[in-house]
Design a protein around this motif. Sequence first.
Motif, PDB file in Angstrom:
ATOM      1  N   HIS A 124       0.826  -1.219   0.000  1.00  0.00           N
ATOM      2  CA  HIS A 124       0.000   0.000   0.000  1.00  0.00           C
ATOM      3  C   HIS A 124       0.856   1.263   0.000  1.00  0.00           C
ATOM      4  CE1 HIS A 124      -3.492  -2.546   1.030  1.00  0.00           C
ATOM      5  NE2 HIS A 124      -2.666  -3.169   1.862  1.00  0.00           N
ATOM      6  N   ARG A 125       2.148   1.112  -0.239  1.00  0.00           N
ATOM      7  CA  ARG A 125       3.078   2.227  -0.027  1.00  0.00           C
ATOM      8  C   ARG A 125       2.822   3.407  -0.953  1.00  0.00           C
ATOM      9  NH1 ARG A 125       5.293  -1.669  -2.983  1.00  0.00           N
ATOM     10  NH2 ARG A 125       6.663  -1.212  -4.773  1.00  0.00           N
ATOM     11  N   LEU A 132      -5.795   5.334   3.188  1.00  0.00           N
ATOM     12  CA  LEU A 132      -5.563   4.185   4.064  1.00  0.00           C
ATOM     13  C   LEU A 132      -6.658   4.067   5.106  1.00  0.00           C
ATOM     14  CD1 LEU A 132      -1.751   4.742   4.742  1.00  0.00           C
ATOM     15  CD2 LEU A 132      -2.760   3.200   3.042  1.00  0.00           C
ATOM     16  N   SER A 133      -6.877   2.856   5.585  1.00  0.00           N
ATOM     17  CA  SER A 133      -7.797   2.668   6.710  1.00  0.00           C
ATOM     18  C   SER A 133      -7.199   3.282   7.969  1.00  0.00           C
ATOM     19  CB  SER A 133      -8.046   1.176   6.935  1.00  0.00           C
ATOM     20  OG  SER A 133      -6.863   0.544   7.431  1.00  0.00           O
ATOM     21  N   GLN A 138      -2.593   4.197  11.591  1.00  0.00           N
ATOM     22  CA  GLN A 138      -1.973   4.047  12.907  1.00  0.00           C
ATOM     23  C   GLN A 138      -0.625   3.341  12.792  1.00  0.00           C
ATOM     24  OE1 GLN A 138      -2.735   5.393  15.621  1.00  0.00           O
ATOM     25  NE2 GLN A 138      -2.064   4.180  17.366  1.00  0.00           N
ATOM     26  N   LYS A 139      -0.561   2.309  11.955  1.00  0.00           N
ATOM     27  CA  LYS A 139       0.710   1.601  11.768  1.00  0.00           C
ATOM     28  C   LYS A 139       1.747   2.500  11.088  1.00  0.00           C
ATOM     29  CE  LYS A 139      -0.916  -2.219   9.787  1.00  0.00           C
ATOM     30  NZ  LYS A 139      -0.843  -3.590   9.209  1.00  0.00           N
ATOM     31  N   SER A 160      -4.857   2.113  19.100  1.00  0.00           N
ATOM     32  CA  SER A 160      -6.060   2.695  18.526  1.00  0.00           C
ATOM     33  C   SER A 160      -6.273   2.198  17.099  1.00  0.00           C
ATOM     34  CB  SER A 160      -5.951   4.221  18.540  1.00  0.00           C
ATOM     35  OG  SER A 160      -7.054   4.816  17.910  1.00  0.00           O
ATOM     36  N   ALA A 161      -7.471   1.694  16.818  1.00  0.00           N
ATOM     37  CA  ALA A 161      -7.913   1.261  15.482  1.00  0.00           C
ATOM     38  C   ALA A 161      -7.237  -0.015  14.993  1.00  0.00           C
ATOM     39  CB  ALA A 161      -7.708   2.378  14.448  1.00  0.00           C
ATOM     40  N   LEU A 162      -6.457  -0.680  15.849  1.00  0.00           N
ATOM     41  CA  LEU A 162      -5.767  -1.895  15.416  1.00  0.00           C
ATOM     42  C   LEU A 162      -6.603  -3.138  15.709  1.00  0.00           C
ATOM     43  CD1 LEU A 162      -2.085  -1.244  16.575  1.00  0.00           C
ATOM     44  CD2 LEU A 162      -3.115  -0.799  14.332  1.00  0.00           C
ATOM     45  N   ASP A 163      -6.614  -4.086  14.776  1.00  0.00           N
ATOM     46  CA  ASP A 163      -7.294  -5.348  15.010  1.00  0.00           C
ATOM     47  C   ASP A 163      -6.408  -6.234  15.898  1.00  0.00           C
ATOM     48  OD1 ASP A 163      -5.331  -6.628  13.428  1.00  0.00           O
ATOM     49  OD2 ASP A 163      -6.517  -6.388  11.607  1.00  0.00           O
TER      50      ASP A 163
END
Length: 301
Positions: A124-125, A132-133, A138-139, A160-163
Amino acid sequence: MPTIEVKQISKRFGQQIAVDHASFTVDPGEIFALLGPNGAGKTTAIRIILDIFKADSGTVSVLGGPMTEEKKNRLGYLPEERGLYQDVQMDRSLVYLATLKGLSAADASRKVDEMLKRFELYDHRKKKIKELSKGMQQKAQLIVTLIHDPELIIIDEPFSALDPVNTQMVKDLLREEREKGKCIVMCTHQMHQVEELADRLVLINEGKVVLYGGLQEIRRSYSGQEVHVHALTDLPVELPGAVRVEKDNSGYRIHLEPSATPQAFLQTLVERGVQLDKFEIAMPTLDEIFIQVVTTEGNLQ
């Protein structure tokens, strides 16, 4: 020598006292949790440590003395609010931000590629940040925080927002950084993550330090008159020392009389022929301690 040493810092905004004579230290090679309810003064304390705000009184030492421009390149900060350039491709944005932390363009590009692959963002770079989601953003922000191999890492709501899969990846990464001797300050409202990761903590409420110390020592100090029992035989109807017996999927949660001790109660069970598979003093969760301390402090105001 502590990586961070906060001594009696106070900060007021008009009539509002945001931080009130707070003191704590953070050492190398530990994950330190900075906790508190909303509006407690956590963010203000972080901004004072980072020299964004000046304390009205008290002192802060970071990496051996006052904050300097050189030291800012030795720390990584993940704010709760994302601050990436939304209309720029992710890889270009990350490389640019890495060069601001002292990396050459070539080193920044190489390290960004490495971390994009580790964070499963490489494919996705070329997307713009806004495409981005929230979890991917966050990542990406975590990569910016860690790309320059900082000695001091300050992270505000890192999960935050991480699965669950990415949450575990970030936890593993933080443990790796701790093993390298890094100093990590973590702010979060997710108490189960603190229980899993933190070595020590400070709890701030209404600007004041109300709890400070090692996580396990604090949990032991708040353990009440309760024990967990898993028995291979039924418990007797009457148990001296027990006020209430609650059965759950893992066995029995037994509330003891104020005068009873867990050791004496264990002896009682043995004397009555109860076959035990497990017997342990019930340790309160950090959520329970948090609520108890904050509620008690609030009632004392």
